[in-house]
Design an enzyme around this catalytic site. Structure first.
Site, PDB file in Angstrom:
ATOM      1  N   ARG A 102      23.368  36.912 104.880  1.00  0.00           N
ATOM      2  CA  ARG A 102      22.594  37.007 106.132  1.00  0.00           C
ATOM      3  C   ARG A 102      23.176  38.158 106.925  1.00  0.00           C
ATOM      4  O   ARG A 102      24.362  38.137 107.290  1.00  0.00           O
ATOM      5  CB  ARG A 102      22.690  35.707 106.927  1.00  0.00           C
ATOM      6  CG  ARG A 102      22.198  35.849 108.352  1.00  0.00           C
ATOM      7  CD  ARG A 102      22.064  34.533 109.093  1.00  0.00           C
ATOM      8  NE  ARG A 102      20.938  33.764 108.597  1.00  0.00           N
ATOM      9  CZ  ARG A 102      20.357  32.768 109.266  1.00  0.00           C
ATOM     10  NH1 ARG A 102      20.796  32.417 110.454  1.00  0.00           N
ATOM     11  NH2 ARG A 102      19.338  32.113 108.752  1.00  0.00           N
ATOM     12  N   HIS A 129      12.893  36.647 105.933  1.00  0.00           N
ATOM     13  CA  HIS A 129      13.628  35.376 105.794  1.00  0.00           C
ATOM     14  C   HIS A 129      12.951  34.571 104.674  1.00  0.00           C
ATOM     15  O   HIS A 129      12.314  33.543 104.925  1.00  0.00           O
ATOM     16  CB  HIS A 129      13.591  34.626 107.127  1.00  0.00           C
ATOM     17  CG  HIS A 129      14.566  33.498 107.237  1.00  0.00           C
ATOM     18  ND1 HIS A 129      15.482  33.198 106.247  1.00  0.00           N
ATOM     19  CD2 HIS A 129      14.778  32.583 108.226  1.00  0.00           C
ATOM     20  CE1 HIS A 129      16.205  32.152 106.639  1.00  0.00           C
ATOM     21  NE2 HIS A 129      15.793  31.760 107.829  1.00  0.00           N
ATOM     22  N   GLN A 132      13.419  30.632 104.122  1.00  0.00           N
ATOM     23  CA  GLN A 132      12.711  29.784 105.092  1.00  0.00           C
ATOM     24  C   GLN A 132      11.270  29.550 104.650  1.00  0.00           C
ATOM     25  O   GLN A 132      10.779  28.419 104.652  1.00  0.00           O
ATOM     26  CB  GLN A 132      12.735  30.453 106.478  1.00  0.00           C
ATOM     27  CG  GLN A 132      11.965  29.680 107.538  1.00  0.00           C
ATOM     28  CD  GLN A 132      12.603  28.346 107.883  1.00  0.00           C
ATOM     29  OE1 GLN A 132      13.782  28.286 108.199  1.00  0.00           O
ATOM     30  NE2 GLN A 132      11.845  27.261 107.812  1.00  0.00           N
ATOM     31  N   ASP A 220       8.235  30.759 116.370  1.00  0.00           N
ATOM     32  CA  ASP A 220       9.647  31.136 116.172  1.00  0.00           C
ATOM     33  C   ASP A 220      10.155  31.617 117.530  1.00  0.00           C
ATOM     34  O   ASP A 220       9.357  31.896 118.439  1.00  0.00           O
ATOM     35  CB  ASP A 220       9.711  32.267 115.116  1.00  0.00           C
ATOM     36  CG  ASP A 220      11.127  32.770 114.834  1.00  0.00           C
ATOM     37  OD1 ASP A 220      12.098  32.063 115.168  1.00  0.00           O
ATOM     38  OD2 ASP A 220      11.254  33.881 114.284  1.00  0.00           O
ATOM     39  N   CYS A 260      10.687  27.280 112.511  1.00  0.00           N
ATOM     40  CA  CYS A 260      11.840  27.452 111.610  1.00  0.00           C
ATOM     41  C   CYS A 260      13.125  26.940 112.243  1.00  0.00           C
ATOM     42  O   CYS A 260      14.085  26.644 111.528  1.00  0.00           O
ATOM     43  CB  CYS A 260      11.968  28.914 111.190  1.00  0.00           C
ATOM     44  SG  CYS A 260      12.077  30.047 112.584  1.00  0.00           S
ATOM     45  N   ARG A 288      14.594  22.915 103.561  1.00  0.00           N
ATOM     46  CA  ARG A 288      15.422  24.087 103.235  1.00  0.00           C
ATOM     47  C   ARG A 288      16.367  23.733 102.083  1.00  0.00           C
ATOM     48  O   ARG A 288      16.554  24.512 101.160  1.00  0.00           O
ATOM     49  CB  ARG A 288      16.251  24.520 104.462  1.00  0.00           C
ATOM     50  CG  ARG A 288      15.455  25.057 105.638  1.00  0.00           C
ATOM     51  CD  ARG A 288      14.792  26.376 105.323  1.00  0.00           C
ATOM     52  NE  ARG A 288      15.720  27.378 104.856  1.00  0.00           N
ATOM     53  CZ  ARG A 288      16.483  28.140 105.635  1.00  0.00           C
ATOM     54  NH1 ARG A 288      16.379  28.061 106.950  1.00  0.00           N
ATOM     55  NH2 ARG A 288      17.293  29.053 105.118  1.00  0.00           N
TER      56      ARG A 288
END
Ligand code: CP
Ligand code: NVA
Length: 311
Positions: A102, A129, A132, A220, A260, A288
């Site tokens: 990340r 991402h 996700q 988000d 998310c 996830r």
């Protein structure tokens, strides 16, 4: 499956079907699964940004699949003191069997994958991402029992990693995605124009029009990691795009709410909507773990083990 997962462009529709199928099996057999495809393997997690879900779900998932994990704060490695990505990739490839990363610049992850001989998984960059949205597709499939023809609307910052990834995932999965965002944060034309899958992606500036009849409403944060300097401006411009009761009322009767996470109640989403019976954000967060375990299976298990589970 491709060696790396840098974006949804590395995934095929067949991979999506396999991930959904494998996730479902892995989820049902969470405590009884005999296959341990990561036994004897070590995965490095390199994080330059904060994380709750991604870090914990990968650490737990890797251990549940029999593997070991090393967590590295990127700033505390020599990368933080200027060692090149190329040298880092070459060194780590001799120690560990995979890297989950990340960081900020997407190009850095692309470069890491170019020089590493082991699988690289993008755990979020400023651009994408993918982990996700794999979990999001699983969640939608669980609730709708299909992906094709599902209608989803994303509200808010249409130009960050989440909408970028959703555009690709929805198109690949056959979902019709509308992104509602102001001109300043409109979605990338380049990503919307990528030819991938049978779904569609369009921009609609009017949030009411965009939410009408939607099966899923997704939002988000308005201030993504790395954009903190623009917080004041963003909160002002994005205010009409808050996912609230008014917008939820024009969506389909059974609309499901996705986020998310982390959420900021009162900013991108009202507390009432996030905590309503329509909200499935915690199921989404749980997925996830299952989707990433399925992904690790596909990327790292022997083919006959995968085939055996899928049959
Ligand atoms: N959704 C997500 O990636 O959460 P974290 O930032 O907590 O990992
Ligand atoms: N767009 C957000 C996603 C967090 C999971 C960010 O990059 O901070």
């Amino acid at each position: 499956m491709h060696k790396d997962l840098l974006s949804i462009e590395d995934v095929t529709r067949d991979n999506i079907n396999d991930i959904i199928k494998l996730s479902t099996i892995i989820k049902q057999k969470r405590w009884t699964l005999e296959e341990k495809p990561l036994l004897g393997k070590t995965i490095a997690l390199i994080f330059a940004k904060s994380s709750t879900r991604t870090r914990v779900s990968f650490e737990v998932g890797i251990k549940e699949l029999g593997g070991n994990v090393i967590y590295l704060d990127q700033a505390k490695t020599q990368l933080g003191r200027g060692e090149t990505i190329e040298d880092t990739a070459k060194v780590l490839s001799r120690y560990v069997q995979g890297i989950v990363i990340r960081t900020y610049k997407h190009e850095d992850v692309v470069e890491l994958a170019q020089f590493a001989t082991i699988p690289i998984i993008n755990a979020l960059t400023d651009k994408y991402h993918p982990c996700q949205v794999l979990a999001d597709l699983l969640t939608i499939y669980e609730y709708s029992e299909k992906l094709d023809g599902v209608k989803m609307t994303f509200l808010g910052d249409g130009s960050c990693n989440m909408p970028n990834s959703l555009i690709l995932a929805c198109k690949l999965g056959g979902i019709d995605l509308t992104i509602t965002a102001p001109e300043e944060f409109r979605p990338s034309e380049e990503i919307m124009n990528l030819e991938i899958g049978t779904g569609s992606a369009k921009w609609e500036i009017d949030p009411i029009k965009a939410c009408e009849g939607a099966d899923y409403l997704y939002t988000d944060v308005w201030v993504s990691m790395g954009c903190e300097d623009e917080a004041k401006k963003r909160l002002k411009i994005l205010a009409p795009y808050q996912l609230n009761e008014e917008l939820m009322s024009v969506a389909s009767d059974n609309v499901k709410i996705l986020h998310c996470l982390p959420a900021h109640r009162g900013e991108e989403i009202s507390a009432g909507v996030l905590d309503s019976n329509n909200s499935i954000v915690f199921e989404q967060a749980e997925n996830r773990l299952h989707a990433q375990k399925a992904l690790l299976f596909l990327m790292m298990a022997e083919k006959h083990v995968i085939d055996n589970l899928l049959k």
